[in-house]
Design a protein around this motif. Structure first.
Motif, PDB file in Angstrom:
ATOM      1  N   HIS A 127       0.811  -1.213   0.000  1.00  0.00           N
ATOM      2  CA  HIS A 127       0.000   0.000   0.000  1.00  0.00           C
ATOM      3  C   HIS A 127       0.847   1.268   0.000  1.00  0.00           C
ATOM      4  O   HIS A 127       0.353   2.344   0.307  1.00  0.00           O
ATOM      5  CB  HIS A 127      -0.929   0.012   1.223  1.00  0.00           C
ATOM      6  N   GLY A 128       2.112   1.157  -0.329  1.00  0.00           N
ATOM      7  CA  GLY A 128       3.004   2.307  -0.292  1.00  0.00           C
ATOM      8  C   GLY A 128       4.085   2.092   0.745  1.00  0.00           C
ATOM      9  O   GLY A 128       3.829   1.592   1.837  1.00  0.00           O
ATOM     10  N   GLN A 131       3.605   4.010   4.210  1.00  0.00           N
ATOM     11  CA  GLN A 131       2.247   4.124   4.714  1.00  0.00           C
ATOM     12  C   GLN A 131       2.048   3.307   5.995  1.00  0.00           C
ATOM     13  O   GLN A 131       2.725   2.311   6.236  1.00  0.00           O
ATOM     14  CB  GLN A 131       1.236   3.677   3.654  1.00  0.00           C
ATOM     15  N   SER A 165      -1.049   5.781  14.299  1.00  0.00           N
ATOM     16  CA  SER A 165      -0.907   6.017  12.855  1.00  0.00           C
ATOM     17  C   SER A 165       0.001   7.198  12.531  1.00  0.00           C
ATOM     18  O   SER A 165       0.186   7.539  11.360  1.00  0.00           O
ATOM     19  CB  SER A 165      -2.282   6.240  12.222  1.00  0.00           C
ATOM     20  N   ARG A 167       3.388   9.167  11.832  1.00  0.00           N
ATOM     21  CA  ARG A 167       4.731   8.829  11.365  1.00  0.00           C
ATOM     22  C   ARG A 167       5.748   9.212  12.439  1.00  0.00           C
ATOM     23  O   ARG A 167       5.840  10.373  12.827  1.00  0.00           O
ATOM     24  CB  ARG A 167       5.058   9.546  10.057  1.00  0.00           C
ATOM     25  N   HIS A 471       5.137   6.677  -1.681  1.00  0.00           N
ATOM     26  CA  HIS A 471       5.444   7.016  -0.288  1.00  0.00           C
ATOM     27  C   HIS A 471       4.197   7.529   0.421  1.00  0.00           C
ATOM     28  O   HIS A 471       4.084   7.420   1.610  1.00  0.00           O
ATOM     29  CB  HIS A 471       6.548   8.057  -0.214  1.00  0.00           C
TER      30      HIS A 471
END
Length: 471
Positions: A127-128, A131, A165, A167, A471
């Protein structure tokens, strides 16, 4: 709930392990990215410094002929997680998702009462690369999570903390921070009754080669690097420079292996913890005039494969000749832990060989490229689909046009002399081709052009022949 019933049904008709103890040991998998089998001191590399891994090797079962059957990141990782071959689990290219319904390593260990943890590079979500992977089915049964999908920025790299969630950034060189987190996990779980499975997945020594901390880079003088004889002279300068950086990453990881082992001792876990040290594939690093992976040469397909099994658990240290393949890891670990092997698994259980109870006589491994991509997708680079065999002595590969490569690895360890087309080796080539045909038939591999498998699985390709990632 439904998944639990499915797993229970699979286990009820699975292959039973018959080992001498009912103890459930802890398991740690130390997984490096792109670390070829030849690049350790214990394997004879004259350049690299790996004292902690050398010590581990001396105390471990060393499958010195182990291979990555499809030497690319995602395919290996999917085979590690499922015990299946790439054309079964479908992850035969990078940046595609492993089926969330797969009967996976994390799910099987969790169903057997293990606490499961994963730290570092995942590269199975599709999914990237940067991510968030939410808790649940996309984490394939792993409960504790400090991971990222994929990054090759090893300094202050992105990760996600369990259900958060946001980063987050590993402080400094990520292999160090990930290892410290793993040590915290060991400490927190040391006194709990339930056993654990922990995967610590480092991104190095994969390129970029020159981003290890200066303390490690300064240990290697590029001018002093000894090259393998199959590196062309015109590439010598570049390869020596890149090798020095590659080895710096390797020595940094070696120190992390030492830290993990010290933590096991300090937490009194060393006598009941199995350690597996391996890598997803190798790196040509100039050998055969090429870099990175995918190709069927020794520097690409051969990986470290060390099983440290404490004597209390029946481990019999020493070399093993059998060719362990990627799909064999899951059933072997399950066998060592007395967990039944699900019927979905295609790999072989080597646990009795590891314990010195029964030598494995199977001495060949399938090697595969379903569809070349990325840096190896151009015909001018020799890119081609192939199927092949690695036996104890020979490497034989066939492309879509017929026999391609045949090497006698005993007399020609650097694979400088292709024996295909030489009349005196026609009989040997024919025998190995027949053996390969038999293996392909047994594994239901029709060996079609790669684009047919791409269409079958519905994967998109960009202009480089690669599944696009974002990304």
């Amino acid at each position: 709930m439904l998944l639990g019933w499915v797993l229970l049904l699979l286990f009820s008709c699975s292959k039973k392990a018959e080992l001498p103890t009912d103890r459930k040991p802890n398991v740690i998998i130390l997984l490096a990215d792109q670390w070829r089998a030849q690049a350790t001191a214990y394997a004879g590399d004259p350049n690299v410094k790996t004292p902690n891994i050398d010590r581990l090797a001396s105390q471990s079962i060393n499958f010195r002929n182990a291979v990555s059957g499809m030497p690319v990141c995602c395919p290996f990782r999917a085979s590690l997680m499922t015990g299946q071959r790439p054309l079964t689990h479908g992850v035969f290219m990078n940046d595609v998702q492993l089926d969330t319904n797969a009967v996976s390593l994390g799910k099987v260990f969790a169903a057997a009462g293990y606490r499961t943890g994963y730290i570092g590079k995942w590269h199975l979500d599709g999914h990237g690369r940067l991510q968030f992977i939410p808790p649940g089915e996309r984490r394939q049964g792993f409960q504790y999570w400090k991971g990222n999908e994929c990054t090759h920025n090893y300094n202050e790299s992105v990760y996600y903390d369990n259900a958060d969630s946001s980063r987050l950034i590993w402080e400094g060189y990520d292999a160090f921070a990930q290892t410290e987190d793993a040590i915290g996990y060991l400490t927190q779980n040391a006194e709990k009754e339930d056993p654990f499975l922990l995967v610590l997945s480092w991104g190095t020594p994969h390129a970029p080669y020159h981003t290890a901390p200066e303390a490690y880079r300064s240990q290697y003088d590029s001018a002093a690097m000894v090259l393998r004889p199959n590196v062309p002279d015109q590439m010598a300068g570049r390869v020596k420079k890149d090798l020095s950086g590659y080895y710096a990453h390797a020595t940094a990881l070696d120190d992390m292996v030492g830290k993990i082992r010290n933590s096991l001792t300090q937490n009194q876990l060393d006598e009941n913890t199995i350690i597996l040290l391996t890598a997803d594939h190798g790196d040509l690093l100039g050998s055969q005039g090429a870099y990175k992976k995918q190709q069927p040469y020794e520097e690409s397909i051969r990986v470290p494969m060390l099983y440290y099994v404490p004597s209390d658990l029946g481990g019999k240290p020493g070399p093993r000749n059998a060719l362990m393949n990627s799909e064999d890891i899951m059933p072997s670990l399950l066998g060592l832990c007395n967990i039944p092997v699900p019927e979905t698994v295609e790999g072989m259980d080597f646990s009795k060989d590891i314990l010195g109870l029964e030598a494995i006589q199977d001495t060949l491994a399938l090697i595969t490229c379903v569809q070349p991509f990325g840096q190896w997708n151009k015909p001018r680079h020799g890119a081609r689909e192939y199927r092949g065999l690695r036996t104890l002595r020979y490497t034989y590969t066939r492309d879509l046009n017929g026999p391609w490569l045949l090497f006698d690895n005993e007399t020609d360890p650097y694979q400088l002399n292709n024996l295909i087309g030489k009349p005196e080796f026609a009989s040997l080539s024919g025998h190995l081709d027949e053996l390969l045909s038999r293996q392909l038939q047994e594994t239901n591999d029709a060996f079609l052009p790669g684009l047919e498998y791409i269409a079958q699985w519905g994967y998109p390709l960009d202009e480089t022949g690669t599944v696009p990632y974002f990304h």
